[in-house]
Design a protein around this motif. Structure first.
Motif, PDB file in Angstrom:
ATOM      1  N   UNK A   1     -43.939  43.711 -11.246  1.00 49.32           N
ATOM      2  CA  UNK A   1     -42.636  43.058 -11.120  1.00 49.32           C
ATOM      3  C   UNK A   1     -41.791  43.842 -10.122  1.00 49.32           C
ATOM      4  N   UNK A   2     -41.160  43.116  -9.203  1.00 49.19           N
ATOM      5  CA  UNK A   2     -40.215  43.755  -8.286  1.00 49.19           C
ATOM      6  C   UNK A   2     -38.819  43.284  -8.674  1.00 49.19           C
ATOM      7  N   UNK A   3     -37.904  44.218  -8.913  1.00 48.98           N
ATOM      8  CA  UNK A   3     -36.526  43.873  -9.259  1.00 48.98           C
ATOM      9  C   UNK A   3     -35.638  44.232  -8.067  1.00 48.98           C
ATOM     10  N   UNK A   4     -35.015  43.222  -7.488  1.00 39.24           N
ATOM     11  CA  UNK A   4     -34.124  43.452  -6.349  1.00 39.24           C
ATOM     12  C   UNK A   4     -32.696  43.497  -6.864  1.00 39.24           C
ATOM     13  N   UNK A   5     -32.072  44.666  -6.762  1.00 40.17           N
ATOM     14  CA  UNK A   5     -30.696  44.806  -7.254  1.00 40.17           C
ATOM     15  C   UNK A   5     -30.675  45.327  -8.674  1.00 40.17           C
TER      16      UNK A   5
ATOM     17  N   UNK B   1     -46.437  39.880  -9.201  1.00 37.88           N
ATOM     18  CA  UNK B   1     -46.570  38.686 -10.026  1.00 37.88           C
ATOM     19  C   UNK B   1     -45.226  38.013 -10.225  1.00 37.88           C
ATOM     20  N   UNK B   2     -44.173  38.822 -10.186  1.00 37.27           N
ATOM     21  CA  UNK B   2     -42.832  38.262 -10.369  1.00 37.27           C
ATOM     22  C   UNK B   2     -41.836  39.078  -9.551  1.00 37.27           C
ATOM     23  N   UNK B   3     -40.972  38.363  -8.817  1.00 35.38           N
ATOM     24  CA  UNK B   3     -39.884  39.038  -8.112  1.00 35.38           C
ATOM     25  C   UNK B   3     -38.581  38.499  -8.684  1.00 35.38           C
ATOM     26  N   UNK B   4     -37.692  39.404  -9.084  1.00 36.82           N
ATOM     27  CA  UNK B   4     -36.431  39.017  -9.705  1.00 36.82           C
ATOM     28  C   UNK B   4     -35.306  39.478  -8.799  1.00 36.82           C
ATOM     29  N   UNK B   5     -34.461  38.563  -8.334  1.00 36.46           N
ATOM     30  CA  UNK B   5     -33.355  38.942  -7.450  1.00 36.46           C
ATOM     31  C   UNK B   5     -32.057  38.949  -8.238  1.00 36.46           C
ATOM     32  N   UNK B   6     -31.473  40.120  -8.403  1.00 37.50           N
ATOM     33  CA  UNK B   6     -30.290  40.281  -9.262  1.00 37.50           C
ATOM     34  C   UNK B   6     -29.165  41.025  -8.560  1.00 37.50           C
ATOM     35  N   UNK B   7     -29.059  40.897  -7.225  1.00 39.95           N
ATOM     36  CA  UNK B   7     -27.964  41.594  -6.560  1.00 39.95           C
ATOM     37  C   UNK B   7     -26.661  40.849  -6.844  1.00 39.95           C
ATOM     38  N   UNK B   8     -25.545  41.422  -6.392  1.00 38.66           N
ATOM     39  CA  UNK B   8     -24.243  40.800  -6.637  1.00 38.66           C
ATOM     40  C   UNK B   8     -23.975  39.621  -5.718  1.00 38.66           C
ATOM     41  N   UNK B   9     -24.835  39.439  -4.703  1.00 38.08           N
ATOM     42  CA  UNK B   9     -24.594  38.350  -3.762  1.00 38.08           C
ATOM     43  C   UNK B   9     -25.599  37.227  -3.967  1.00 38.08           C
ATOM     44  N   UNK B  10     -25.091  36.045  -4.269  1.00 37.28           N
ATOM     45  CA  UNK B  10     -25.965  34.912  -4.554  1.00 37.28           C
ATOM     46  C   UNK B  10     -26.887  34.587  -3.384  1.00 37.28           C
ATOM     47  N   UNK B  11     -26.310  34.616  -2.164  1.00 40.74           N
ATOM     48  CA  UNK B  11     -27.105  34.243  -0.994  1.00 40.74           C
ATOM     49  C   UNK B  11     -28.233  35.259  -0.781  1.00 40.74           C
TER      50      UNK B  11
ATOM     51  N   UNK C   1     -37.979  35.068   0.622  1.00 35.74           N
ATOM     52  CA  UNK C   1     -38.761  35.999   1.448  1.00 35.74           C
ATOM     53  C   UNK C   1     -39.947  36.539   0.667  1.00 35.74           C
ATOM     54  N   UNK C   2     -39.692  36.909  -0.589  1.00 34.91           N
ATOM     55  CA  UNK C   2     -40.758  37.452  -1.422  1.00 34.91           C
ATOM     56  C   UNK C   2     -41.885  36.439  -1.561  1.00 34.91           C
ATOM     57  N   UNK C   3     -41.514  35.172  -1.753  1.00 39.31           N
ATOM     58  CA  UNK C   3     -42.543  34.133  -1.893  1.00 39.31           C
ATOM     59  C   UNK C   3     -43.330  33.996  -0.597  1.00 39.31           C
ATOM     60  N   UNK C   4     -42.612  34.070   0.545  1.00 39.87           N
ATOM     61  CA  UNK C   4     -43.310  33.930   1.820  1.00 39.87           C
ATOM     62  C   UNK C   4     -44.228  35.116   2.074  1.00 39.87           C
ATOM     63  N   UNK C   5     -43.919  36.269   1.435  1.00 39.22           N
ATOM     64  CA  UNK C   5     -44.786  37.436   1.591  1.00 39.22           C
ATOM     65  C   UNK C   5     -46.010  37.345   0.686  1.00 39.22           C
ATOM     66  N   UNK C   6     -45.976  36.433  -0.278  1.00 39.97           N
ATOM     67  CA  UNK C   6     -47.147  36.263  -1.135  1.00 39.97           C
ATOM     68  C   UNK C   6     -46.903  36.518  -2.609  1.00 39.97           C
ATOM     69  N   UNK C   7     -45.653  36.743  -3.006  1.00 41.19           N
ATOM     70  CA  UNK C   7     -45.371  36.947  -4.426  1.00 41.19           C
ATOM     71  C   UNK C   7     -45.735  35.673  -5.188  1.00 41.19           C
ATOM     72  N   UNK C   8     -46.235  35.837  -6.425  1.00 41.86           N
ATOM     73  CA  UNK C   8     -46.694  34.663  -7.166  1.00 41.86           C
ATOM     74  C   UNK C   8     -45.538  33.853  -7.729  1.00 41.86           C
ATOM     75  N   UNK C   9     -44.451  34.522  -8.063  1.00 40.72           N
ATOM     76  CA  UNK C   9     -43.323  33.818  -8.654  1.00 40.72           C
ATOM     77  C   UNK C   9     -42.057  34.582  -8.292  1.00 40.72           C
ATOM     78  N   UNK C  10     -40.987  33.865  -8.002  1.00 38.00           N
ATOM     79  CA  UNK C  10     -39.733  34.545  -7.679  1.00 38.00           C
ATOM     80  C   UNK C  10     -38.593  33.806  -8.345  1.00 38.00           C
ATOM     81  N   UNK C  11     -37.692  34.550  -8.976  1.00 41.36           N
ATOM     82  CA  UNK C  11     -36.532  33.932  -9.602  1.00 41.36           C
ATOM     83  C   UNK C  11     -35.272  34.645  -9.114  1.00 41.36           C
TER      84      UNK C  11
END
Lengths: 495, 449
Positions: free
Chosen positions: B3-7, B67-77, B85-95
């Motif tokens: 799992x990758x957690x962004x933010x 397997x999962x990338x979670x984007x939780x920064x303070x900026x919605x965009x 981007x994560x999906x385009x890099x090959x991540x299986x699932x991104x939320x």
């Protein structure tokens, strides 16, 4: 919120677990000895008895510690303070555990046995025995090599590698055992790296053992020297060290594997993950390490030429000396006494420097040296043009002020520890200053034999108090100072 | 699972703790040096310092085999771009998480929508808070309402009242409806999974699991609380607006208080059935003047921690029957309960729950965590070779502390009895304590023969 539990209780469980891991290594050594004995290489089956008698004591100690820490909840956080205490306790208790077979089996005095065991686990390689072949049975000689190997890459790292999910407590202990200098890019999970690093370590060691065996050592010598080389320790099965085998190919192989052990294992990890060899050449620390190897080998070859006659022999002796000094291994192939003063001085310089950070070697580490040199240069430039902003970079990444301060403080603590220990050793034993200096440099850089003390390559002449003091010097150097010194601060204990 | 957690702000840290407790391999991406230092000090995770939507940074973090990338920064965009981007890099699932007002109508106002701009799931924790608050307000005194299995079943946490006709009786003799079970009981702060011989005591809190109709039917026998008919909301932000809109559609009389006249004006325009009041939710005079004490339910949902707490306490003193507040610093959760706030919800725990639900492994999928981690509801797929396949629940020695709450079959959802056969292809919803987890999961693994 209740009051947090006392530090020594919090650390009891992890310390107990590591003691049990080390005891398991002792049992495996016993089994290996039995195997070698059946194969006809060890004298008698009974020789391994000291190991069998010591192992239950290790188990008792480990279980006692687990029992002591039984009330501490599983999820109790092990913070940096706890981790420092745990790691220092681990390394001290390993010294005690490791000394047991030597006391039981060879009748060695407790201080000398503790010195030998700490020298083993810290991969220093300084020995308190004047006559190894006459005093120690084969299983005990093997045990010394196993201690090297278990401690060489770090016993906490081993613990974290075989017990994943130790969480941030394991991470903190790992950091206390092996401080890193600077990390850029991906800072990986400790529980993941530790596994990979141990596999590389095991791989290098197995390759080394097999190479020695193929080059003509018997199983016992190959195993003991292989473990010792992999850990860049320095214990040998012979009084004359590797020189006793009089085999040039063996010496080349030993030099090669020592130098491999002096490389940052973190680089091996990145190479394995990214499958790019460029990682090596991109690392300034690695490039500097290689540059030191080549330049010092060249100078030593020139200095050795008058002694050895032909270039190839001089080159072999030079490379071997560079490998053993730079990676603080401490194998010997000939007597220091014959070398000119300049050659000895260069070896001492290499002792100071040591291998790469995150390797099995001791000393100050090439990375710290590089950072210090760059910081000094920046300071010089600043004195000429104060308005220009000076940035110290390592591998294209700026080195933060915090890291610079850390490295500078490390340098001070290294030198200050050396001065204090030299004074204490010279004071306690009344030995000449060069002897005291040689002994202290040897233990602080985890070097083992070096061209100074008392003429002989061993510490048997030092008194018991001096041996204990020097043992703690080895732990101080192995844990790179701050962890040990942190334990001496009241904040760690008062909470 | 990788799992990758962004933010890693507040929500991110909670997510990290939960993910690590479930033994996932986590890598963190964050731009802020102090956050990076905090994570470095407190968690064993991989760390990459850098901007979360930068492809190179995400590649460094190993998004290609995540397997999962979670984007939780303070900026919605940033979150949306990071997930794409994560999906385009090959991540299986991104939320990705969104927080802005502009996203308040996400998923038709549900606060959650799959497939937005190619991102597997986008969720709006503030709207999710509003949704749960609305459920709680419309229930008989529930403290938590959680939907599971695509809303087919739900988990409801209820306090047992002294006057309850179920109190002090053996569970197996209560004659509970077929489609629900008592999954767990919290007594004196300890959670346990009850057996048929256990007794509910006044003061306990129970977790009911099952079909909504069945749970609705027993709720009023457990508590002495009526469905809220009059609700006051303090704070007209995203949560307040969403909550007012949901409740006003369910024939509840809603009063919404916001101190900004312009915001109040706009809210009044958009919410015709709601009484919008301009004023301070912590102003006692104002509360009395508008007869807040006659409300059955007050929700304090501003962005300001102190205002929420004060408004909640004030309402409770005035005699409002149930009080709910939003808390942004999750460590205050327990304290709020102690000082008499009935329902405490946090957008960060909502985000955490979404992440946990999206952690799929081949076998187990976590749905929600109960009682601060004392129990977990998981979904397990019954494979053709699973030990439990083809057996009835009575034939299986299920560990104490674990209980099958529901079986999702091709034909629908059933709450199983001992005699129901568990067939390959079913999905079992299991409530389990962490201690019972391994023994429970054993039954769903492939047998040796």
């Amino acid at each position: 919120m209740g009051s947090s539990p006392a530090t020594h209780r919090v650390v009891a469980r992890p310390v107990g677990m590591v003691v049990l891991v080390a005891t398991a290594a002792m049992v495996l050594t016993g089994l290996a000895s039995v195997g070698l004995s059946v194969a006809g290489e060890h004298g008698s089956l009974l020789d391994a008895l000291p190991l069998w008698l010591s192992a239950p004591l290790g188990v008792l100690l480990g279980l006692f510690l687990l029992y002591w820490g039984r009330d501490i909840p599983r999820d109790q956080a092990i913070d940096r303070g706890h981790a420092s205490v745990a790691v220092v306790a681990i390394w001290t208790l390993l010294g005690v555990l490791g000394s047991l077979p030597l006391i039981i089996g060879a009748g060695t005095g407790p201080a000398a046995a503790f010195f030998e065991a700490v020298s083993g686990f810290t991969a220093t390689g300084a020995t308190a025995y004047g006559d190894i072949e006459g005093t120690l049975s084969h299983p005990l000689v093997l045990w010394r090599a196993v201690m090297h190997w278990v401690g060489g890459m770090g016993v906490v790292l081993l613990f974290v590698a075989i017990l994943p999910n130790v969480g941030v407590g394991g991470k903190n202990m790992f950091k206390s055992e092996m401080p890193s200098v600077q990390q850029g890019g991906l800072r990986p999970r400790v529980s993941e790296t530790s596994g990979v690093i141990w596999r590389v370590y095991v791989g290098v060691t197995i390759a080394c053992v097999l190479t020695y065996r193929l080059l003509g050592m018997d199983g016992h010598d190959a195993l003991a020297h292989g473990l010792s080389t992999g850990a860049t320790g320095g214990f040998s099965t012979r009084d004359a060290s590797l020189g006793a085998f009089e085999n040039p190919a063996l010496e080349w192989a030993a030099a090669f594997f020592m130098l491999v052990g002096g490389v940052n294992y973190g680089l091996y990890y990145v190479v394995i993950r990214t499958r790019k060899l460029r990682v090596f050449t991109r690392s300034l620390e690695f490039r500097t390490y290689v540059a030191i190897i080549f330049s010092f080998s060249l100078i030593l070859t020139l200095l050795f030429l008058p002694l050895h006659g032909d270039v190839l022999t001089a080159l072999r002796y030079a490379v071997f000396r560079v490998a053993t000094s730079l990676t603080s291994t401490g194998f010997g192939i000939d007597d220091h006494a014959v070398y000119p003063g300049l050659a000895l001085a260069l070896m001492v310089v290499m002792n100071f420097v040591g291998g790469c950070a995150g390797s099995t070697s001791g000393g100050m580490k090439v990375a710290r040296l590089v950072i210090l040199a760059k910081a000094a240069a920046a300071q010089v430039r600043k004195s000429i043009r104060p308005a220009v902003v000076q940035v110290v970079r390592l591998d294209h990444r700026p080195v933060s002020k915090a890291v610079l301060l850390d490295v500078a403080a490390f340098f001070f603590v290294y030198l200050a520890s050396m001065v204090v220990l030299v004074a204490l050793v010279a004071g306690i034993d009344g030995v000449p200053l060069p002897t005291a200096f040689g002994a202290v440099l040897s233990v602080l850089s985890n070097m083992g034999p070096n061209p100074f003390y008392l003429g002989a390559d061993n510490f048997s002449a030092f008194s018991a108090p001096a041996k204990v003091l020097l043992s703690f010097g080895m732990i101080l150097g192995r844990l790179e100072f701050f962890t040990v010194l942190a334990v001496l601060t009241p904040e760690v204990w008062r909470r | 699972m990788r799992v990758v957690v962004v933010g890693v702000g507040r929500a991110g840290r909670g997510v990290l703790a939960t993910l690590l407790a479930q033994h996932h391999l986590v890598t963190v991406v964050d731009n802020d040096p102090s956050s990076v230092a905090f994570v470095e000090e407190h968690f064993d995770v991989g760390i990459v310092a850098g901007y979360g939507a930068n492809p190179k940074v995400l590649a460094d973090a190993g998004c290609a085999d995540a397997d999962l990338v979670v984007a939780l920064t303070d900026q919605d965009e940033t979150n949306l771009v990071a997930a794409q981007t994560a999906l385009s890099l090959g991540a299986r699932r991104a939320i990705a998480r969104v927080q802005g007002e502009g996203w308040a109508d996400l998923g038709g106002g549900d606060g959650i929508q799959p497939g937005v701009l190619g991102v597997n799931l986008v969720f709006h924790p503030r709207v999710l808070v509003a949704r749960e608050m609305a459920r709680v307000a419309r229930s008989h005194g529930a403290l938590e309402v959680i939907d599971l299995a695509e809303d087919a079943i739900e988990v409801v946490k209820l306090p047992v009242a002294g006057s309850s006709r179920y109190a002090s009786k053996v569970l197996s003799r209560l004659g509970l409806p077929r489609d629900m079970i008592v999954g767990a009981v919290v007594r004196d702060g300890e959670l346990f999974v009850p057996g048929g011989a256990d007794v509910l005591l006044p003061g306990d809190e129970v977790y009911l699991l099952g079909r909504r109709e069945a749970i609705d039917a027993v709720q009023e026998h457990i508590t002495d609380v009526a469905v809220a008919g009059r609700v006051a909301i303090v704070g007209g932000g995203v949560t307040g607006f969403a909550l007012a809109r949901m409740l006003s559609g369910m024939d509840t009389r809603v009063m919404l208080i916001d101190k900004d006249p312009d915001v109040a004006e706009r809210l009044a325009e958009e919410l015709p059935k709601v009484t919008v009041i301009v004023g301070d939710g912590t102003d006692l005079e104002l509360m009395r003047e508008h007869r807040v004490e006659d409300c059955d339910f007050l929700a304090a949902v501003t962005e300001d921690e102190e205002v929420n707490l004060l408004a909640g306490l004030l309402a409770s003193k005035l005699g409002v029957k149930r009080v709910a507040t939003v808390v942004h610093r999750t460590e205050f959760h327990a304290i709020y309960h102690q000082i008499g706030i009935d329902v405490v919800l946090s957008p960060h725990t909502m985000a955490e729950e979404q992440v946990v639900r999206n952690c799929r492994d081949e076998l187990v999928r976590s749905l929600t965590v109960l009682g601060g981690g004392a129990a977990e509801v998981v979904e397990l797929v019954v494979g053709p070779q699973a030990r439990i396949a083809g057996k009835t629940l009575m034939q299986v020695r299920f560990p104490r502390g674990a209980i099958v709450c529901a079986l999702v079959k091709g034909t629908g959802v059933v709450v199983p009895r001992g005699s129901d056969i568990i067939e390959p292809g079913d999905t079992a919803v299991v409530l389990t304590t962490p201690e019972a987890f391994d023994a429970m999961a054993w039954h769903f693994k492939k047998g040796l023969f």
